[in-house]
Design a protein around this motif. Structure first.
Motif, PDB file in Angstrom:
ATOM      1  N   GLU A 177      -5.706 -12.434 -13.687  1.00 22.44           N
ATOM      2  CA  GLU A 177      -6.614 -11.477 -13.040  1.00 22.44           C
ATOM      3  C   GLU A 177      -5.879 -10.178 -12.712  1.00 22.44           C
ATOM      4  N   PHE A 178      -6.484  -9.061 -13.036  1.00 23.99           N
ATOM      5  CA  PHE A 178      -5.903  -7.756 -12.723  1.00 23.99           C
ATOM      6  C   PHE A 178      -6.260  -7.366 -11.289  1.00 23.99           C
ATOM      7  N   LYS A 179      -5.230  -6.987 -10.527  1.00 27.86           N
ATOM      8  CA  LYS A 179      -5.444  -6.502  -9.162  1.00 27.86           C
ATOM      9  C   LYS A 179      -5.807  -5.012  -9.209  1.00 27.86           C
ATOM     10  N   GLY A 180      -6.416  -4.547  -8.150  1.00 24.16           N
ATOM     11  CA  GLY A 180      -6.941  -3.176  -8.156  1.00 24.16           C
ATOM     12  C   GLY A 180      -5.939  -2.078  -7.875  1.00 24.16           C
ATOM     13  N   GLY A 181      -4.733  -2.437  -7.344  1.00 28.44           N
ATOM     14  CA  GLY A 181      -3.781  -1.416  -6.920  1.00 28.44           C
ATOM     15  C   GLY A 181      -3.377  -0.447  -8.016  1.00 28.44           C
ATOM     16  N   ALA A 182      -3.129  -0.966  -9.214  1.00 26.14           N
ATOM     17  CA  ALA A 182      -2.709  -0.112 -10.322  1.00 26.14           C
ATOM     18  C   ALA A 182      -3.748   0.950 -10.610  1.00 26.14           C
ATOM     19  N   LEU A 202       0.831  -1.203   0.000  1.00 26.91           N
ATOM     20  CA  LEU A 202       0.000   0.000   0.000  1.00 26.91           C
ATOM     21  C   LEU A 202       0.867   1.255   0.000  1.00 26.91           C
ATOM     22  N   ARG A 203       1.938   1.228   0.785  1.00 27.07           N
ATOM     23  CA  ARG A 203       2.857   2.373   0.804  1.00 27.07           C
ATOM     24  C   ARG A 203       3.490   2.581  -0.573  1.00 27.07           C
ATOM     25  N   ALA A 204       3.836   1.481  -1.221  1.00 27.35           N
ATOM     26  CA  ALA A 204       4.443   1.572  -2.547  1.00 27.35           C
ATOM     27  C   ALA A 204       3.471   2.175  -3.554  1.00 27.35           C
ATOM     28  N   LEU A 205       2.213   1.774  -3.500  1.00 21.88           N
ATOM     29  CA  LEU A 205       1.218   2.320  -4.419  1.00 21.88           C
ATOM     30  C   LEU A 205       0.983   3.802  -4.148  1.00 21.88           C
ATOM     31  N   ASN A 206       1.006   4.178  -2.885  1.00 20.93           N
ATOM     32  CA  ASN A 206       0.891   5.605  -2.543  1.00 20.93           C
ATOM     33  C   ASN A 206       2.089   6.385  -3.074  1.00 20.93           C
TER      34      ASN A 206
END
Length: 277
Positions: free
Chosen positions: A168-173, A134-138
């Motif tokens: 399956e595509f994850k939502g983070g992107a 989560l920190r990386a996506l932020n």
């Protein structure tokens, strides 16, 4: 022949970085001093050349379609299907320039590579640590806010199934895009696995297609469509693969049966909304 090609490839892979280590150190000093112009100069001089040569030395012939679909003058979130290690040099050479990558944390351990990735403002994801991810996506979202485009593989790992399939595509992107309002640019990569993974990890000549699809203006989407972005873009990319496979009836994405080869993203979104009513 493939063994010799592979040995020569790795010699070039590290040899180029060793030969240009002085420029890498200069770039890292410029980054520390906040001299982004110097950093960008070095990145644009070395990264596309190095990656293009890696592709050439592996015998890769690349066909790029749709580069005109990339919005100009605005940071984007490029999302691509992931088939091969070669998807990385493809993304660094086939777009409108080399952009930051959201990469697995293990890559940061590779000597010299981590230095160039730092100059690219790459972000590392620890897939085993939800909070770190989560920190990386932020962090990736902050890069976009500062005007830097980001490339990410939403599957999270390489898809090892048949050509034309997709994971399956994850939502983070897509949270990066919804958080920043940046356009999402889908990218469909086909046959990159033929370069190495389908040849016992030895380099082998192959023809690869990189298809850049029209940008999705995320800021203009309603709340429900934003929520469905992972499955909608996954399906859009799947249909853009030259050998896309028929979707199984029990697929995770419940809207597969509504789609056809000619669906645009807007049509996919409308089909999804109609299916839920």
């Amino acid at each position: 022949m493939d063994i010799l090609r592979t040995i020569a490839w790795f010699i070039y892979f590290f040899g180029y970085m060793i030969l240009h280590k002085k420029d890498l150190n200069s770039g890292l000093q410029a980054l520390e001093a906040g001299d982004e112009a110097r950093v960008n100069e070095l990145v644009n001089r070395h990264v596309p050349h190095w990656c293009s040569e890696l592709l050439r030395r592996a015998g890769v012939s690349v066909q790029v379609e749709g580069r005109e679909n990339i919005p100009k003058g605005v940071a984007c979130v490029f999302v691509a299907n992931h088939r091969s290690y070669y998807d990385i040099p493809l993304m660094l050479t086939c777009l409108d320039g080399p952009h930051a990558l959201v990469s697995k944390a293990e890559v940061e351990r590779i000597p010299l590579v981590r230095g160039w990735m730092k100059l690219l403002h790459c972000v590392y994801v620890n897939r085993g640590d939800a909070r770190a991810s989560l920190r990386a996506l932020n962090q990736a979202a902050e890069e976009v806010k500062q005007g830097r485009s980001v490339s990410i593989f939403p599957e999270g790992t390489r898809y090892k199934g048949e050509e034309g399939g997709i994971g399956e595509f994850k939502g983070g992107a897509f949270r990066i895009a919804t958080k920043t309002g940046a356009p999402v640019v889908p990218v469909a990569i086909s046959h990159s696995r033929d370069v190495m993974e389908n040849n016992h990890m030895l380099m082998h000549p192959a023809r690869v297609t990189v298809r850049i699809l029209p940008a999705i203006q995320v800021a203009e989407l309603d709340k429900e469509t934003k929520k469905a972005l992972p499955e909608l873009v996954q399906e859009q990319i799947r249909l853009a693969l030259p050998e896309h496979t028929p979707a199984p009836e029990n697929a995770e994405n419940p809207y597969h049966r509504l789609y056809t080869q000619n669906n645009s993203f807007a049509q996919l979104a409308r089909s999804r909304n109609a299916a839920e009513k």
